[in-house]
Motif scaffolding. Structure first.
Motif, PDB file in Angstrom:
ATOM      1  N   ASP A  36       0.755  -1.133   0.218  1.00  0.00           N
ATOM      2  CA  ASP A  36      -0.223  -0.391   0.451  1.00  0.00           C
ATOM      3  C   ASP A  36       0.887   1.754  -0.024  1.00  0.00           C
ATOM      4  O   ASP A  36       0.180   2.425  -0.397  1.00  0.00           O
ATOM      5  CB  ASP A  36      -1.228  -0.193   1.391  1.00  0.00           C
ATOM      6  N   ASP A  37       1.999   1.348   0.518  1.00  0.00           N
ATOM      7  CA  ASP A  37       2.732   2.360   0.692  1.00  0.00           C
ATOM      8  C   ASP A  37       4.753   2.098   0.406  1.00  0.00           C
ATOM      9  O   ASP A  37       5.301   2.265   1.518  1.00  0.00           O
ATOM     10  CB  ASP A  37       2.730   2.872   2.335  1.00  0.00           C
ATOM     11  N   TRP A  38       4.692   1.065  -1.228  1.00  0.00           N
ATOM     12  CA  TRP A  38       6.377   0.987  -0.767  1.00  0.00           C
ATOM     13  C   TRP A  38       6.642   1.612  -1.337  1.00  0.00           C
ATOM     14  O   TRP A  38       7.738   1.865  -1.107  1.00  0.00           O
ATOM     15  CB  TRP A  38       5.935  -0.703  -1.750  1.00  0.00           C
ATOM     16  N   ARG A  39       6.842   3.101  -1.833  1.00  0.00           N
ATOM     17  CA  ARG A  39       7.644   4.391  -2.195  1.00  0.00           C
ATOM     18  C   ARG A  39       7.993   4.543  -1.292  1.00  0.00           C
ATOM     19  O   ARG A  39       9.507   4.662  -0.996  1.00  0.00           O
ATOM     20  CB  ARG A  39       6.765   5.429  -2.542  1.00  0.00           C
ATOM     21  N   LYS A  40       7.552   4.636  -0.305  1.00  0.00           N
ATOM     22  CA  LYS A  40       7.846   5.317   1.040  1.00  0.00           C
ATOM     23  C   LYS A  40       8.815   4.357   1.855  1.00  0.00           C
ATOM     24  O   LYS A  40      10.203   4.668   3.033  1.00  0.00           O
ATOM     25  CB  LYS A  40       7.089   5.307   2.168  1.00  0.00           C
TER      26      LYS A  40
END
Length: 81
Positions: A36-40
């Motif tokens: 859900d928030d892999w970039r961070k």
């Protein structure tokens, strides 16, 4: 780092599964672990990969060539040694 062991285990198991002839992208590891928030989490994944590289467990490459992990510019791949 909060997720070090989980990231390290995933990097190693993925790299071993692929074998020495293939590699994986750090973003693939991040997507597996944090969909859900892999970039961070990309910075953490790269840092763990660099640590594993420094320990001699994996190689960090660009275009199939090992890179100096102290001067990485651009996308990299991770492969088992």
């Amino acid at each position: 780092m909060q997720h070090y062991e989980k990231i390290a285990t995933t990097i190693l198991s993925t790299a071993i599964h692929r074998g020495a002839e293939k590699s994986t992208c750090p973003s693939e590891i991040a997507r597996m672990l944090f969909p859900d928030d892999w970039r961070k989490h990309m910075k953490d994944v790269r840092e763990v990969a660099i640590d594993l590289h420094n320990k001699g467990s994996v190689a960090i490459t660009q275009k199939g060539i090992p890179v100096d992990v102290n001067n990485i510019e651009g996308p990299v791949r991770i492969k088992i040694i």
